[in-house]
Design an enzyme around this catalytic site. Structure first.
Site, PDB file in Angstrom:
ATOM      1  N   LYS A  73       0.822  -1.212   0.000  1.00 37.16           N
ATOM      2  CA  LYS A  73       0.000   0.000   0.000  1.00 37.16           C
ATOM      3  C   LYS A  73       0.849   1.252   0.000  1.00 37.16           C
ATOM      4  O   LYS A  73       0.522   2.242  -0.636  1.00 37.16           O
ATOM      5  CB  LYS A  73      -0.939   0.013   1.218  1.00 37.16           C
ATOM      6  CG  LYS A  73      -2.112  -0.938   1.099  1.00 37.16           C
ATOM      7  CD  LYS A  73      -3.161  -0.602   2.152  1.00 37.16           C
ATOM      8  CE  LYS A  73      -4.330  -1.561   2.096  1.00 37.16           C
ATOM      9  NZ  LYS A  73      -5.304  -1.294   3.171  1.00 37.16           N
ATOM     10  N   LYS A 113     -10.432  -3.993  -3.985  1.00 41.75           N
ATOM     11  CA  LYS A 113     -11.061  -2.693  -4.225  1.00 41.75           C
ATOM     12  C   LYS A 113     -10.025  -1.614  -4.489  1.00 41.75           C
ATOM     13  O   LYS A 113     -10.297  -0.640  -5.162  1.00 41.75           O
ATOM     14  CB  LYS A 113     -12.011  -2.310  -3.086  1.00 41.75           C
ATOM     15  CG  LYS A 113     -11.461  -2.429  -1.704  1.00 41.75           C
ATOM     16  CD  LYS A 113     -12.579  -2.487  -0.645  1.00 41.75           C
ATOM     17  CE  LYS A 113     -12.056  -3.117   0.638  1.00 41.75           C
ATOM     18  NZ  LYS A 113     -13.076  -3.609   1.539  1.00 41.75           N
ATOM     19  N   LYS A 141      -5.092 -10.619  -6.924  1.00 42.06           N
ATOM     20  CA  LYS A 141      -6.369 -10.871  -6.255  1.00 42.06           C
ATOM     21  C   LYS A 141      -7.361  -9.763  -6.621  1.00 42.06           C
ATOM     22  O   LYS A 141      -6.954  -8.638  -6.935  1.00 42.06           O
ATOM     23  CB  LYS A 141      -6.179 -10.937  -4.732  1.00 42.06           C
ATOM     24  CG  LYS A 141      -5.844  -9.615  -4.098  1.00 42.06           C
ATOM     25  CD  LYS A 141      -5.951  -9.624  -2.575  1.00 42.06           C
ATOM     26  CE  LYS A 141      -5.629  -8.225  -2.072  1.00 42.06           C
ATOM     27  NZ  LYS A 141      -5.706  -7.998  -0.662  1.00 42.06           N
TER      28      LYS A 141
HETATM   29  P1  TYM Z   1     -10.693  -6.353   3.867  1.00 36.63           P
HETATM   30  O1  TYM Z   1     -11.718  -5.347   4.248  1.00 36.63           O
HETATM   31  O2  TYM Z   1      -9.681  -5.974   2.844  1.00 36.63           O
HETATM   32  O3  TYM Z   1     -11.383  -7.678   3.352  1.00 36.63           O
HETATM   33  C1  TYM Z   1     -12.397  -8.336   4.079  1.00 36.63           C
HETATM   34  C2  TYM Z   1     -12.251  -9.843   3.944  1.00 36.63           C
HETATM   35  O4  TYM Z   1     -12.323 -10.233   2.567  1.00 36.63           O
HETATM   36  C3  TYM Z   1     -11.215 -11.063   2.244  1.00 36.63           C
HETATM   37  N1  TYM Z   1     -10.852 -10.834   0.838  1.00 36.63           N
HETATM   38  C4  TYM Z   1     -10.775 -11.805  -0.086  1.00 36.63           C
HETATM   39  N2  TYM Z   1     -10.969 -13.125  -0.013  1.00 36.63           N
HETATM   40  C5  TYM Z   1     -10.810 -13.847  -1.159  1.00 36.63           C
HETATM   41  N3  TYM Z   1     -10.475 -13.296  -2.352  1.00 36.63           N
HETATM   42  C6  TYM Z   1     -10.266 -11.963  -2.461  1.00 36.63           C
HETATM   43  N4  TYM Z   1      -9.935 -11.414  -3.628  1.00 36.63           N
HETATM   44  C7  TYM Z   1     -10.403 -11.153  -1.284  1.00 36.63           C
HETATM   45  N5  TYM Z   1     -10.279  -9.828  -1.056  1.00 36.63           N
HETATM   46  C8  TYM Z   1     -10.557  -9.655   0.252  1.00 36.63           C
HETATM   47  C9  TYM Z   1     -10.117 -10.607   3.190  1.00 36.63           C
HETATM   48  O5  TYM Z   1      -9.132 -11.604   3.335  1.00 36.63           O
HETATM   49  C10 TYM Z   1     -10.897 -10.355   4.458  1.00 36.63           C
HETATM   50  O6  TYM Z   1     -11.093 -11.550   5.171  1.00 36.63           O
HETATM   51  N6  TYM Z   1      -7.318  -6.215   7.565  1.00 36.63           N
HETATM   52  C11 TYM Z   1      -8.648  -6.703   7.198  1.00 36.63           C
HETATM   53  C12 TYM Z   1      -9.754  -6.205   8.096  1.00 36.63           C
HETATM   54  C13 TYM Z   1      -9.572  -6.501   9.549  1.00 36.63           C
HETATM   55  C14 TYM Z   1      -9.639  -7.777  10.152  1.00 36.63           C
HETATM   56  C15 TYM Z   1      -9.470  -7.548  11.560  1.00 36.63           C
HETATM   57  C16 TYM Z   1      -9.821  -9.064   9.669  1.00 36.63           C
HETATM   58  C17 TYM Z   1      -9.358  -5.594  10.534  1.00 36.63           C
HETATM   59  N7  TYM Z   1      -9.308  -6.209  11.756  1.00 36.63           N
HETATM   60  C18 TYM Z   1      -9.483  -8.606  12.470  1.00 36.63           C
HETATM   61  C19 TYM Z   1      -9.817 -10.127  10.579  1.00 36.63           C
HETATM   62  C20 TYM Z   1      -9.652  -9.880  11.971  1.00 36.63           C
HETATM   63  C21 TYM Z   1      -8.956  -6.223   5.787  1.00 36.63           C
HETATM   64  O7  TYM Z   1      -8.435  -5.240   5.332  1.00 36.63           O
HETATM   65  O8  TYM Z   1      -9.953  -6.896   5.172  1.00 36.63           O
END
Ligand code: TYM
Length: 329
Positions: A109, A195, A192
């Site tokens: 990022k 967004k 992957k």
């Molecule tokens: P975020 O908001 O980017 O994504 C949310 C969830 O979606 C999954 N994901 C995917 N899974 C499969 N294929 C894809 N292309 C794909 N893109 C996104 C992510 O793995 C995630 O599970 N850091 C985290 C948010 C967070 C979090 C936490 C997660 C904050 N605190 C505590 C677990 C526990 C994030 O940015 O997810």
């Protein structure tokens, strides 16, 4: 079970849905489940306040619309429970600077704007994520593959804290389903679906209109051999489409290969498009209904925050005591 999702877009995408959300819904049948819209994480990169406010509600509405039941899961907004930021501070004081520097998501990022322009919040992002997880005595964290490194840091921090101050935290593990852990970009199956990184043509949004979903699937990148067959290396585009189809229809990939043998990509994509449209339509409709009554949605989130606080408060009280902070009253 604990997991979180960022409110940084006007809709989740199908990667979020298949990689995380669907598991969240299924797990509430068998586990104590806590799910969080992570607005504190969202502001690690610049956000317009009005957008953040709207997207936080849209995110929460999609969670309920996808099937999270407020009577069975705790669903809340991260900034409503102050212990997240408080524990993040304590954990940041046992995290090595070098250790935090090795987090690949920060590297990715920050590479976009240059490390100098990246915020300190973006740098400490994984520590806040560790705090989210550890506050709820979490055993398992249902996420996609991209979160694995952050979960390793979470485990390291929990073990380090326990070692230094005595048993305090449950050491959590990842809950990652390999078949859906990395849904790829429809135009560039080497990355992957994301967004922040994908072009609109590469992403299918949960709230997207059916016409647009159909067009994007019909235009998804495949290959020239014309065979509907999974092969990660040689046919990454087709493999991704097969995975999406298999997950949504509940049909094994091998069976789809047989079904579409000799059929060509056109037929396969057309039928996949209808499966995706049918899966997303009810989520979109329920999201719209929930958003039409903001007062009720906010009330649901306030109830979720009160329940989350009732769990996070005692955990953080334990931390305060272990670290040596005087009682506040
Ligand atoms: P975020 O908001 O980017 O994504 C949310 C969830 O979606 C999954 N994901 C995917 N899974 C499969 N294929 C894809 N292309 C794909 N893109 C996104 C992510 O793995 C995630 O599970 N850091 C985290 C948010 C967070 C979090 C936490 C997660 C904050 N605190 C505590 C677990 C526990 C994030 O940015 O997810």
């Amino acid at each position: 079970m604990f997991s979180g999702i960022q409110p940084t877009a006007d809709s989740f995408h199908i990667g979020n849905y298949l990689g995380a959300l669907r598991q969240w819904v299924a797990l509430q049948e068998t586990h104590d489940t806590v799910y969080c819209v992570v607005d504190l994480h969202a502001i690690t990169v610049p956000q317009q306040p009005a957008d953040l406010r709207r997207r936080t509600r849209v995110a929460a509405a999609q969670l309920f619309a996808a099937g999270l039941d407020p009577d069975r899961s705790i669903v809340f907004v991260q900034s409503h429970v102050p212990e997240h930021a408080e524990l993040a501070w304590v954990l940041s004081c046992i995290t090595g600077f070098g250790e935090a520097s090795r987090m690949v998501q920060f590297k990715d990022k920050s590479a976009k704007s240059g490390a100098e322009a990246a915020s300190v919040g973006l740098f400490t992002y994984p520590i806040l994520q560790a705090a989210d997880i550890l506050l709820y005595d979490t055993d398992q964290v249902p996420v996609g593959e991209d979160q694995r490194q952050h979960l390793e840091l979470t485990r390291d921090l929990a073990q380090r804290f326990n070692h230094r101050f005595g048993q305090t935290f449950v050491v959590p593990g990842p809950y990652i389903l390999p078949d859906v852990a990395k849904i790829t970009d429809l135009q560039d199956p080497s990355i992957k679906m994301s967004k922040s990184a994908s072009a609109p043509q590469g992403i299918i949004d949960v709230l997207e209109d059916p016409g647009s979903v159909r067009r994007k699937i019909m235009r998804a990148v495949t290959d020239t051999d014309g065979e509907v067959r999974a092969d990660e290396e040689a046919k990454p585009g087709v493999t991704n489409l097969l995975r999406i189809y298999s997950a949504l229809a509940g049909v094994p990939v091998a069976e789809l290969e047989t079904r579409y043998a000799g059929a060509g990509y056109g037929t396969f994509k057309k039928e996949l498009a209808e499966i995706v449209v049918d899966a997303l339509a009810p989520v979109r409709e329920r999201t719209e209904k929930l958003l039409a009554n903001e007062t009720e949605l906010d009330r649901m989130l306030a109830t979720g925050a009160a329940k989350a606080h009732a769990l996070a408060g005692p955990t953080f009280a334990r931390v305060r005591d272990k670290v040596g902070f005087l009682p506040a009253s």
